[in-house]
Structure formats: C-alpha cells, structure tokens
Design an enzyme around this catalytic site. Structure first.
Site, PDB file in Angstrom:
ATOM      1  N   ASP A 165       0.847  -1.201   0.000  1.00  8.78           N
ATOM      2  CA  ASP A 165       0.000   0.000   0.000  1.00  8.78           C
ATOM      3  C   ASP A 165       0.879   1.248   0.000  1.00  8.78           C
ATOM      4  OD1 ASP A 165      -2.128  -1.732   0.250  1.00  8.78           O
ATOM      5  OD2 ASP A 165      -2.207  -1.533   2.439  1.00  8.78           O
TER       6      ASP A 165
HETATM    7  N1  URA Z   1      -1.189  -6.057   3.638  1.00  5.21           N
HETATM    8  C1  URA Z   1      -1.660  -4.792   3.728  1.00  5.21           C
HETATM    9  O1  URA Z   1      -2.671  -4.538   4.351  1.00  5.21           O
HETATM   10  N2  URA Z   1      -0.968  -3.818   3.106  1.00  5.21           N
HETATM   11  C2  URA Z   1       0.165  -4.046   2.433  1.00  5.21           C
HETATM   12  O2  URA Z   1       0.752  -3.098   1.910  1.00  5.21           O
HETATM   13  C3  URA Z   1       0.644  -5.356   2.343  1.00  5.21           C
HETATM   14  C4  URA Z   1      -0.057  -6.348   2.961  1.00  5.21           C
END
Ligand code: URA
Length: 259
Positions: free
Chosen positions: A106
């Site tokens: 993310d």
């Molecule tokens: N899980 C998440 O919630 N975000 C990420 O960036 C990777 C795994």
C-alpha cells in the site's frame, strides 16, 4: 553500440560464474554469431549478439531483479496515478525497459518490494499456489492477543466474507503492540483487513522478507539493490517463521518501524 565483455554478458544472464565462462570459452563451448570464441574478454554488441554456451542460447535482454526498501507515500504501480510510482526511485544505472513492481505494498506501507522485468518470475512469486511466504512487521493500535495465533492459522474471515489462507502471527518480544505476520498470498490490504477482523488496527506495516530474501538493514527507505542469482533462487525458499522472529533483532539492531 553497447559493447561489453562476453563473460559479463553471460554471467548477467545465466547461472555461470566468470571462471566457468572462462573455462567454457577455452574449451570451445561458447559461440558468438555462430563462431567459436575462446577468449572470455572478447567484446560483443550486447544488443545484437547471438551467444550460446554449452549449446544453449543466452537470452539477449538481461532480467533485472531489484529489491527496494519502499518508503511511505509511493505507489506500487508503474504509473503515477494515485501518487508517485516506486519506479521513480530506481537509480538510473538499474533502470531498464519493462520494470514493474512484483507485488503490491500500500501507499503507506514500507519495506521489501521486488521490482523486475521478469513476468514469469513475478507470477511465480505472487501465485498463492507456490506458497512463497512474505513476512511483515506491524505496529498495532491495541496490544497483541495470543488468541490471534489460532485465529490467523484457522483462516481469518475478512469483513466482506473472503476467507484467508492460514497465516502465522507472533508478537514481538518486549513490544506488546508489535507483531510479525507471515502470509502466503496477497489480497488487497490483507494484513490491515486481517487485524480489523480481530478488532485491532494496523498503524504501520513493513514487509521484511519475500521467500528467503530478507531486507537488509543497511538498505535505507527509498534505496534499491540488485539481487544476485543466488538471491533470486532464495526468493523460492521458506524461512522458518519462529526462528526468523526469534533472530530478528540479530539482523536488525533496532525496530525499523520506530525509525
Ligand atoms: N497487507 C496490507 O494490508 N498492506 C500491504 O501493503 C501489504 C499487505
């Protein structure tokens, strides 16, 4: 024209070491454009040369495998749509056509992100069928509860009813709001949604390993390093989760989420 040494060309594209290449060349086992070349320092045009070693063609374009320590605020996509693409952080000497992030972190997530132009390898790493573990450390809003261990292992049911594959989770010693999580798949916002399914909340998240490749502590946020062949193979190995968590502070002198 991009002239480079034959041994450099082959070693960047195959498993052969420079000394094996030198030996193969003197044994007459290397050809360039159909002619046997006995000197491994022979210069070739890397864009057009047709090279074989021991009867096998060496592909022309080298694949690149770059490990980035993704910083906060960049998007794991090739375009700058919802923010600046992580590709903007790849240094010029590592840039090559067709690079893309193999997997998503993310925008506000940190840590290990593989960037490559090898679509087949990326597919293998991302496919849940191959069970490539990814380990994350998370900072939670509320203290870790030991019941999470069973809940995660049984398969968390996310808010929308989607069921996760069994995952491992473990609290971090001396930090009751920090945990390690090991996933074998990559659903959208998965770690965050897993913790909200157990009524907690992820405040910070960092991926620390992909398969057996561990993010080196010396790689600062936004920095990249090229993976060697042996590291690429290591992507397909499985670290022992408990041992990984127990040894974490011998790899990392400080908690990277507190930096
Ligand atoms: N899980 C998440 O919630 N975000 C990420 O960036 C990777 C795994």
């Amino acid at each position: 024209m991009p002239f480079i040494r034959l041994d450099k060309f082959i070693s960047e594209r195959t498993e052969y070491t420079r000394s094996q290449i030198k030996a193969s060349a003197s044994d007459g086992k290397i050809t360039v454009d159909g002619k046997i070349i006995k000197k491994s320092d022979f210069k070739i045009d890397s864009e057009t040369a047709d090279v074989t070693i021991c009867g096998e063609t060496v592909r022309n374009q080298p694949y690149r495998y770059i490990l980035m320590n993704k910083p906060d605020g960049y998007v794991s996509s090739t375009e700058d749509n919802d923010g600046i693409s992580v590709l903007k952080l790849v240094p010029p000497e590592m840039k090559t056509k067709g690079l893309f992030p193999a997997g998503r972190l993310d925008k506000d997530s940190l840590g290990a992100l593989l960037i490559t132009n090898d679509g087949e390898l990326a597919h293998k790493i991302l496919s849940p069928k191959n069970h490539i573990p990814k380990i994350y450390i998370v900072k939670l809003a509320k203290p870790f509860q030991s019941k999470y261990i069973d809940l995660f292992w049984k398969g968390i049911v996310l808010g929308d009813g989607e069921v996760c594959l069994p995952a491992r989770v473990k609290s971090m010693k001396n930090c009751d709001n920090m945990a390690f999580v090991e996933l074998f798949e990559g659903k959208f916002h998965q770690v965050k949604r897993m913790f909200s399914a157990v009524e907690n909340h992820v405040e910070k998240l960092m991926r620390i390993s992909v398969g057996g490749v561990i993010l080196p502590e010396k790689l600062g946020f936004g920095e990249c390093m090229e993976l060697l062949h042996k590291d690429v193979e290591n992507l397909f190995s499985h670290p022992d989760f408990d041992r990984f968590c127990d040894n974490f502070f011998s790899e990392f002198s400080a908690n990277p989420l507190n930096k």
